[in-house]
Write a protein that holds these residues in place. Structure first.
Motif, PDB file in Angstrom:
ATOM      1  N   ARG A  34       0.888  -1.034  -0.035  1.00  0.00           N
ATOM      2  CA  ARG A  34       0.244  -0.035   0.184  1.00  0.00           C
ATOM      3  C   ARG A  34       0.814   1.362   0.177  1.00  0.00           C
ATOM      4  N   ARG A  37       2.556   1.597  -3.405  1.00  0.00           N
ATOM      5  CA  ARG A  37       1.041   2.422  -4.093  1.00  0.00           C
ATOM      6  C   ARG A  37       0.982   3.113  -4.414  1.00  0.00           C
ATOM      7  N   ASP A  38       0.580   4.303  -2.994  1.00  0.00           N
ATOM      8  CA  ASP A  38       1.066   4.909  -2.687  1.00  0.00           C
ATOM      9  C   ASP A  38       1.776   6.044  -2.940  1.00  0.00           C
ATOM     10  N   PHE A  40       3.910   5.546  -5.955  1.00  0.00           N
ATOM     11  CA  PHE A  40       3.913   6.024  -7.069  1.00  0.00           C
ATOM     12  C   PHE A  40       2.427   6.474  -7.772  1.00  0.00           C
ATOM     13  N   ASP A  41       1.680   6.338  -6.643  1.00  0.00           N
ATOM     14  CA  ASP A  41       0.768   6.823  -7.336  1.00  0.00           C
ATOM     15  C   ASP A  41       0.871   8.502  -7.511  1.00  0.00           C
ATOM     16  N   GLU A  42       1.599   8.946  -6.436  1.00  0.00           N
ATOM     17  CA  GLU A  42       2.149   9.730  -6.682  1.00  0.00           C
ATOM     18  C   GLU A  42       2.722  10.987  -6.709  1.00  0.00           C
ATOM     19  N   GLY A  43       2.808   9.830  -8.260  1.00  0.00           N
ATOM     20  CA  GLY A  43       3.940  10.322  -9.313  1.00  0.00           C
ATOM     21  C   GLY A  43       5.801   9.991  -8.826  1.00  0.00           C
ATOM     22  N   HIS A  45       9.010   8.105  -8.504  1.00  0.00           N
ATOM     23  CA  HIS A  45       9.103   6.611 -10.115  1.00  0.00           C
ATOM     24  C   HIS A  45      10.949   6.202  -9.439  1.00  0.00           C
ATOM     25  N   ILE A  71       7.305  -1.445 -11.180  1.00  0.00           N
ATOM     26  CA  ILE A  71       6.185  -0.458 -11.495  1.00  0.00           C
ATOM     27  C   ILE A  71       7.571   0.799 -11.910  1.00  0.00           C
TER      28      ILE A  71
END
Length: 133
Positions: A34, A37-38, A40-43, A45, A71
């Motif tokens: 989690r 993933r959070d 990565f979701d925030e950008g 990388h 990812i």
């Protein structure tokens, strides 16, 4: 007591170091996944996982690492591992993952490696006060 404590630290240029303290196994993999993933979701990388306080890594935990690097690389970044303990390094070797990850002796080297990768956004992040805006 939690099996795993995670702490993320933001560095200039959008680099993140996540400190793992405890056990990364089937019970804690969801928590770690989690958080990753959070990020990565925030950008983010370009990440480094500091494993110097990770006592145990199981196949479920290795899945978090493998998913994370997949990812990150798909987004043009990477995931470096920092100071895995001898036990964790042995597990990485047995699973054949030592050749998959860039493994560094210290955080500065991991950050140097990640800085050489292109960034896709400017920093710091500007957050919107309106969801979806």
């Amino acid at each position: 007591m939690l099996d795993l404590e995670l702490q993320a630290r933001l560095f200039p240029e959008g680099l993140i170091v996540v400190h793992f303290d405890g056990v990364l196994d089937a019970h804690s993999a969801d928590q770690a996944e989690r958080m990753v993933r959070d990020l990565f979701d925030e950008g983010f990388h370009r990440l480094a996982f500091d494993l110097s306080k990770l006592r145990t890594l199981t196949s479920a935990g290795a899945g978090v690492l493998i998913g994370g690097i997949a990812i990150a690389q798909e987004a043009g970044g990477d995931l470096a591992l920092v100071r895995p303990t001898a036990h964790v390094r042995q597990i990485l070797d047995l699973l054949g993952l030592s050749t998959v990850f860039h493994i560094c002796d210290d955080t500065d080297r991991a950050l140097g490696y990640l800085r050489r990768l292109p960034s896709r956004r400017s920093w710091p992040i500007q957050r919107s006060a309106t969801p979806g805006a």
